[in-house]
Design an enzyme around this catalytic site. Sequence first.
Site, PDB file in Angstrom:
ATOM      1  N   TRP A 143       0.810  -1.043   0.132  1.00  0.00           N
ATOM      2  CA  TRP A 143      -0.103  -0.196   0.010  1.00  0.00           C
ATOM      3  C   TRP A 143       0.760   1.189  -0.099  1.00  0.00           C
ATOM      4  O   TRP A 143       0.531   2.241  -0.707  1.00  0.00           O
ATOM      5  CB  TRP A 143      -0.902  -0.020   1.280  1.00  0.00           C
ATOM      6  CG  TRP A 143      -2.232  -0.765   1.041  1.00  0.00           C
ATOM      7  CD1 TRP A 143      -2.438  -2.024   0.171  1.00  0.00           C
ATOM      8  CD2 TRP A 143      -3.387  -0.452   1.556  1.00  0.00           C
ATOM      9  NE1 TRP A 143      -3.540  -2.517   0.539  1.00  0.00           N
ATOM     10  CE2 TRP A 143      -4.359  -1.788   1.496  1.00  0.00           C
ATOM     11  CE3 TRP A 143      -3.890   0.474   2.516  1.00  0.00           C
ATOM     12  CZ2 TRP A 143      -5.718  -1.659   1.790  1.00  0.00           C
ATOM     13  CZ3 TRP A 143      -5.274   0.110   3.064  1.00  0.00           C
ATOM     14  CH2 TRP A 143      -6.125  -0.755   2.566  1.00  0.00           C
ATOM     15  N   ASP A 178       4.157  -0.521  17.581  1.00  0.00           N
ATOM     16  CA  ASP A 178       2.938  -1.163  17.731  1.00  0.00           C
ATOM     17  C   ASP A 178       1.926   0.054  17.622  1.00  0.00           C
ATOM     18  O   ASP A 178       2.219   0.972  18.539  1.00  0.00           O
ATOM     19  CB  ASP A 178       2.682  -1.944  19.065  1.00  0.00           C
ATOM     20  CG  ASP A 178       1.333  -2.610  19.229  1.00  0.00           C
ATOM     21  OD1 ASP A 178       0.460  -2.090  18.809  1.00  0.00           O
ATOM     22  OD2 ASP A 178       1.292  -3.455  20.051  1.00  0.00           O
ATOM     23  N   LYS A 227      -9.605  -1.529   6.904  1.00  0.00           N
ATOM     24  CA  LYS A 227      -9.974  -2.890   6.617  1.00  0.00           C
ATOM     25  C   LYS A 227     -10.791  -3.302   7.927  1.00  0.00           C
ATOM     26  O   LYS A 227     -10.535  -2.810   8.803  1.00  0.00           O
ATOM     27  CB  LYS A 227      -8.554  -3.640   6.610  1.00  0.00           C
ATOM     28  CG  LYS A 227      -9.350  -5.409   6.695  1.00  0.00           C
ATOM     29  CD  LYS A 227      -8.259  -6.116   6.156  1.00  0.00           C
ATOM     30  CE  LYS A 227      -6.955  -6.505   6.629  1.00  0.00           C
ATOM     31  NZ  LYS A 227      -6.027  -7.001   5.578  1.00  0.00           N
TER      32      LYS A 227
HETATM   33  N1  SAM Z   1      -0.999  -3.257   3.345  1.00  0.00           N
HETATM   34  C1  SAM Z   1       0.012  -4.083   3.424  1.00  0.00           C
HETATM   35  C2  SAM Z   1       0.606  -4.041   2.109  1.00  0.00           C
HETATM   36  O1  SAM Z   1       0.002  -3.730   1.278  1.00  0.00           O
HETATM   37  O2  SAM Z   1       1.642  -4.688   2.066  1.00  0.00           O
HETATM   38  C3  SAM Z   1      -0.267  -5.418   3.998  1.00  0.00           C
HETATM   39  C4  SAM Z   1      -0.853  -5.150   5.570  1.00  0.00           C
HETATM   40  S1  SAM Z   1      -0.921  -6.731   6.327  1.00  0.00           S
HETATM   41  C5  SAM Z   1      -2.504  -7.386   5.799  1.00  0.00           C
HETATM   42  C6  SAM Z   1      -1.418  -6.397   7.968  1.00  0.00           C
HETATM   43  C7  SAM Z   1      -0.281  -5.659   8.696  1.00  0.00           C
HETATM   44  O3  SAM Z   1      -0.790  -5.142   9.979  1.00  0.00           O
HETATM   45  C8  SAM Z   1       0.746  -6.713   9.361  1.00  0.00           C
HETATM   46  O4  SAM Z   1       1.985  -6.330   8.702  1.00  0.00           O
HETATM   47  C9  SAM Z   1       0.591  -6.475  10.972  1.00  0.00           C
HETATM   48  O5  SAM Z   1       2.033  -6.695  11.435  1.00  0.00           O
HETATM   49  C10 SAM Z   1       0.162  -5.071  10.901  1.00  0.00           C
HETATM   50  N2  SAM Z   1      -0.344  -5.030  12.386  1.00  0.00           N
HETATM   51  C11 SAM Z   1      -1.193  -5.632  12.980  1.00  0.00           C
HETATM   52  N3  SAM Z   1      -1.410  -5.072  14.287  1.00  0.00           N
HETATM   53  C12 SAM Z   1      -0.866  -4.009  14.136  1.00  0.00           C
HETATM   54  C13 SAM Z   1      -0.303  -3.022  15.297  1.00  0.00           C
HETATM   55  N4  SAM Z   1      -1.031  -2.991  16.414  1.00  0.00           N
HETATM   56  N5  SAM Z   1       0.416  -1.968  15.130  1.00  0.00           N
HETATM   57  C14 SAM Z   1       0.886  -2.002  13.850  1.00  0.00           C
HETATM   58  N6  SAM Z   1       0.851  -2.893  12.922  1.00  0.00           N
HETATM   59  C15 SAM Z   1      -0.080  -3.761  13.202  1.00  0.00           C
END
Ligand code: SAM
Length: 216
Positions: free
Chosen positions: A66, A100, A164
């Site tokens: 993204w 995070d 999402k």
């Molecule tokens: N949009 C990305 C792309 O196009 O490459 C893919 C995103 S992936 C579906 C979801 C991401 O959300 C993961 O890399 C995960 O580590 C991150 N994530 C989940 N919880 C999170 C948090 N509390 N803080 C930061 N990142 C988080």
Amino acid sequence: MKTGNKRSLSSKLWLERQLNDPYVARAKREGLRSRAAFKLTEIDDKYRVLRPGARVVDLGAAPGGWSQVAAKRVGPKGRVVAIDLLDIDPLEGVEFVQMDFTDDDAPERLKAMLDGPADIVLSDMAANTTGHRRTDHLKIVGLVEMAAEFARQVLAPGGAFLAKVFQGGTEGALLSALKRDFAIVRHVKPAASRSDSAELYLLATGFRGDAPPADG
Ligand code: SAM
């Protein structure tokens, strides 16, 4: 046929689907870091939120698909600030922090990186699932609510929020708050989002900012 346990069967099915997925092949061909990049491309082709010069925040950015699309579309006059729990390889035009998003300090850190209001807040964050439906549901809703709250704090009037969510996962309270704060709120399911997945995106446009609601 021997299929082994449930987990190895689902990993096998995942791998099979991945190998046969035209978006995975296309992402590789086009040098994109994830097939997810096509979901944002599709949504933006239709709704045009990533305008040249725009300032974007990408929540849950790893591995960076993204962010790549956003950086390309906003161009050198725009700005992309991204965060993830996982690290990413550097991307041109993207300022990244590994952190995070639910940490108390994360919103301030992102605001400092932005150094001004944002035009778009993107969130493709997905919490790791525990397998316990109620817990997973609460974790997912919690992340979207935090992202929406952050969007309210940083967006300039007219700004957009794309996040999402999951089918059946958007709480009524969140939806009505967004409808109050944005001119248009819609659910979108891009073709690149697997039809067998409950994943869905919520797109809120026309942030009203601090202006009092028009009540006629
Ligand atoms: N949009 C990305 C792309 O196009 O490459 C893919 C995103 S992936 C579906 C979801 C991401 O959300 C993961 O890399 C995960 O580590 C991150 N994530 C989940 N919880 C999170 C948090 N509390 N803080 C930061 N990142 C988080």
